[in-house]
Design a protein around this motif. Structure first.
Motif, PDB file in Angstrom:
ATOM      1  N   PHE A  74       0.834  -1.161  -0.005  1.00  0.00           N
ATOM      2  CA  PHE A  74       0.116   0.150   0.087  1.00  0.00           C
ATOM      3  C   PHE A  74       0.849   1.231  -0.177  1.00  0.00           C
ATOM      4  O   PHE A  74       1.864   1.263   0.743  1.00  0.00           O
ATOM      5  CB  PHE A  74      -0.704   0.235   1.301  1.00  0.00           C
ATOM      6  CG  PHE A  74      -1.736  -1.204   1.234  1.00  0.00           C
ATOM      7  CD1 PHE A  74      -2.795  -1.328   0.867  1.00  0.00           C
ATOM      8  CD2 PHE A  74      -1.158  -2.155   2.371  1.00  0.00           C
ATOM      9  CE1 PHE A  74      -3.509  -2.563   0.898  1.00  0.00           C
ATOM     10  CE2 PHE A  74      -1.999  -3.296   2.389  1.00  0.00           C
ATOM     11  CZ  PHE A  74      -3.144  -3.614   1.780  1.00  0.00           C
ATOM     12  N   VAL A  75       0.415   2.314  -0.766  1.00  0.00           N
ATOM     13  CA  VAL A  75       0.765   3.519  -0.738  1.00  0.00           C
ATOM     14  C   VAL A  75      -0.181   4.472  -0.185  1.00  0.00           C
ATOM     15  O   VAL A  75      -1.256   4.706  -0.938  1.00  0.00           O
ATOM     16  CB  VAL A  75       1.481   4.052  -2.020  1.00  0.00           C
ATOM     17  CG1 VAL A  75       1.995   5.479  -1.761  1.00  0.00           C
ATOM     18  CG2 VAL A  75       2.594   3.326  -2.310  1.00  0.00           C
ATOM     19  N   VAL A 105       3.289  -0.669   4.052  1.00  0.00           N
ATOM     20  CA  VAL A 105       2.593   0.059   3.973  1.00  0.00           C
ATOM     21  C   VAL A 105       3.732   1.505   3.418  1.00  0.00           C
ATOM     22  O   VAL A 105       4.660   1.677   4.600  1.00  0.00           O
ATOM     23  CB  VAL A 105       1.628   0.606   5.003  1.00  0.00           C
ATOM     24  CG1 VAL A 105       0.829   1.773   4.668  1.00  0.00           C
ATOM     25  CG2 VAL A 105       0.802  -0.563   5.215  1.00  0.00           C
ATOM     26  N   ALA A 106       3.654   2.226   2.808  1.00  0.00           N
ATOM     27  CA  ALA A 106       4.634   3.359   2.531  1.00  0.00           C
ATOM     28  C   ALA A 106       3.709   4.546   2.680  1.00  0.00           C
ATOM     29  O   ALA A 106       2.268   4.531   2.119  1.00  0.00           O
ATOM     30  CB  ALA A 106       5.234   3.398   1.431  1.00  0.00           C
ATOM     31  N   ILE A 135       6.947   1.299   6.031  1.00  0.00           N
ATOM     32  CA  ILE A 135       8.254   1.536   5.667  1.00  0.00           C
ATOM     33  C   ILE A 135       8.738   2.850   6.109  1.00  0.00           C
ATOM     34  O   ILE A 135       7.998   3.786   6.050  1.00  0.00           O
ATOM     35  CB  ILE A 135       8.141   1.496   3.982  1.00  0.00           C
ATOM     36  CG1 ILE A 135       7.409   0.381   3.378  1.00  0.00           C
ATOM     37  CG2 ILE A 135       9.245   1.998   3.287  1.00  0.00           C
ATOM     38  CD1 ILE A 135       8.402  -0.827   3.668  1.00  0.00           C
ATOM     39  N   ARG A 136      10.011   2.813   6.546  1.00  0.00           N
ATOM     40  CA  ARG A 136      10.545   4.104   7.122  1.00  0.00           C
ATOM     41  C   ARG A 136      10.616   5.034   6.208  1.00  0.00           C
ATOM     42  O   ARG A 136      10.240   6.309   6.429  1.00  0.00           O
ATOM     43  CB  ARG A 136      11.928   3.620   7.409  1.00  0.00           C
ATOM     44  CG  ARG A 136      12.724   4.792   8.425  1.00  0.00           C
ATOM     45  CD  ARG A 136      14.154   4.940   7.561  1.00  0.00           C
ATOM     46  NE  ARG A 136      14.615   6.168   8.172  1.00  0.00           N
ATOM     47  CZ  ARG A 136      14.830   7.390   7.793  1.00  0.00           C
ATOM     48  NH1 ARG A 136      13.981   7.579   6.585  1.00  0.00           N
ATOM     49  NH2 ARG A 136      15.324   8.509   8.140  1.00  0.00           N
ATOM     50  N   ASP A 137      11.116   4.802   4.782  1.00  0.00           N
ATOM     51  CA  ASP A 137      11.340   6.165   3.849  1.00  0.00           C
ATOM     52  C   ASP A 137       9.671   6.456   3.491  1.00  0.00           C
ATOM     53  O   ASP A 137       8.909   5.806   3.366  1.00  0.00           O
ATOM     54  CB  ASP A 137      11.947   5.335   2.429  1.00  0.00           C
ATOM     55  CG  ASP A 137      13.362   4.853   2.891  1.00  0.00           C
ATOM     56  OD1 ASP A 137      14.113   5.612   3.286  1.00  0.00           O
ATOM     57  OD2 ASP A 137      13.235   3.584   3.209  1.00  0.00           O
ATOM     58  N   CYS A 138       9.823   7.882   3.249  1.00  0.00           N
ATOM     59  CA  CYS A 138       8.519   8.246   2.815  1.00  0.00           C
ATOM     60  C   CYS A 138       8.742   9.528   1.913  1.00  0.00           C
ATOM     61  O   CYS A 138       9.968   9.967   1.712  1.00  0.00           O
ATOM     62  CB  CYS A 138       7.653   8.856   4.131  1.00  0.00           C
ATOM     63  SG  CYS A 138       8.576  10.258   4.983  1.00  0.00           S
ATOM     64  N   LEU A 167      11.752   4.922  -1.796  1.00  0.00           N
ATOM     65  CA  LEU A 167      10.521   4.573  -1.252  1.00  0.00           C
ATOM     66  C   LEU A 167       9.995   3.356  -2.034  1.00  0.00           C
ATOM     67  O   LEU A 167       9.642   2.139  -1.504  1.00  0.00           O
ATOM     68  CB  LEU A 167       9.461   5.520  -1.339  1.00  0.00           C
ATOM     69  CG  LEU A 167       8.117   5.091  -0.685  1.00  0.00           C
ATOM     70  CD1 LEU A 167       7.544   6.310   0.131  1.00  0.00           C
ATOM     71  CD2 LEU A 167       7.027   4.644  -1.786  1.00  0.00           C
ATOM     72  N   LEU A 168       9.788   3.415  -3.402  1.00  0.00           N
ATOM     73  CA  LEU A 168       9.282   2.428  -4.188  1.00  0.00           C
ATOM     74  C   LEU A 168      10.149   1.122  -4.146  1.00  0.00           C
ATOM     75  O   LEU A 168       9.845   0.156  -4.284  1.00  0.00           O
ATOM     76  CB  LEU A 168       9.007   2.875  -5.641  1.00  0.00           C
ATOM     77  CG  LEU A 168       7.929   3.820  -5.517  1.00  0.00           C
ATOM     78  CD1 LEU A 168       7.521   4.228  -6.895  1.00  0.00           C
ATOM     79  CD2 LEU A 168       6.734   3.138  -5.126  1.00  0.00           C
ATOM     80  N   ALA A 169      11.491   1.226  -4.194  1.00  0.00           N
ATOM     81  CA  ALA A 169      12.530   0.243  -4.341  1.00  0.00           C
ATOM     82  C   ALA A 169      12.426  -0.701  -2.899  1.00  0.00           C
ATOM     83  O   ALA A 169      12.343  -1.772  -3.118  1.00  0.00           O
ATOM     84  CB  ALA A 169      14.079   0.824  -4.601  1.00  0.00           C
TER      85      ALA A 169
END
Length: 191
Positions: A74-75, A105-106, A135-138, A167-169
């Motif tokens: 999810f994003v 989840v991002a 996910i930590r990255d945003c 983020l996507l990677a």
């Protein structure tokens, strides 16, 4: 692991004339540009989603559960309202239970000076409770109304594109790993 990652892109706002539409368009374009994802946009303002979230229509609720259930990841695109995220997003999240489990989840956020980061921090707690993996990255857009033009295009997208690529990677890595884990061993129920 064959096939594209099933990615649900979730709108966080239902307000009229919302900036969310432009932020979601940019996010979806970045996801499509990267490739490897099959995108399903879920908008709580859409009547077929809203009636499922509010429990007014059993068929709509089942359809929403199935869409969330099919997703590998999810994003969530969310604004920050009053140091948190919007109530319609909370209602959507809370209307589903098991379908969130063991999936990443991002977050893409926007707002004033904080760029929506406080909304993300609250969402991380909610998704952790649902056994989803945050996910930590945003990607965060501070002073978002100044960052997007009248057509919803992002001005000076360089840093945001770089953050979205990371983020996507990482989301793809988690989605692939967790999909394999769910296929190998069902997520355990509470004792």
């Amino acid at each position: 692991m064959n096939g594209k990652i099933q990615l649900a892109l979730i709108y966080g706002s239902t307000r009229p004339n919302r900036l969310c539409d432009g932020v979601v368009r940019w996010t979806a374009a970045e996801i499509e540009r990267r490739g490897g994802f099959a995108l399903d946009a879920i908008d709580p303002a859409a009547p077929e989603v809203a009636s499922g979230v509010l429990g007014q229509d059993r068929a709509a609720r089942l359809a929403l559960r199935q869409r969330i259930g099919r997703a590998d990841a999810f994003v969530v695109v969310t604004p920050e309202y009053n140091h948190s995220y919007p109530a319609p997003l909370k209602a959507l999240i809370d209307s589903i239970r098991e379908e969130w489990r063991a999936k990443p989840v991002a977050f893409v956020s926007y707002g004033g000076i904080s760029g929506g980061l406080r909304a993300i921090e609250h969402l991380r707690l909610v998704f952790a409770e649902l056994h989803a993996v945050g996910i930590r990255d945003c990607v965060s857009f501070a002073n978002a109304r100044e960052r997007f033009d009248a057509e919803g295009g992002l001005r000076d997208p360089g840093a945001a594109e770089t953050a979205m690529a990371t983020l996507l990677a990482r989301l793809a890595w988690w989605a692939t790993a967790l999909r394999a884990a769910r296929e190998a061993t069902p997520y355990p129920e509470a004792a």
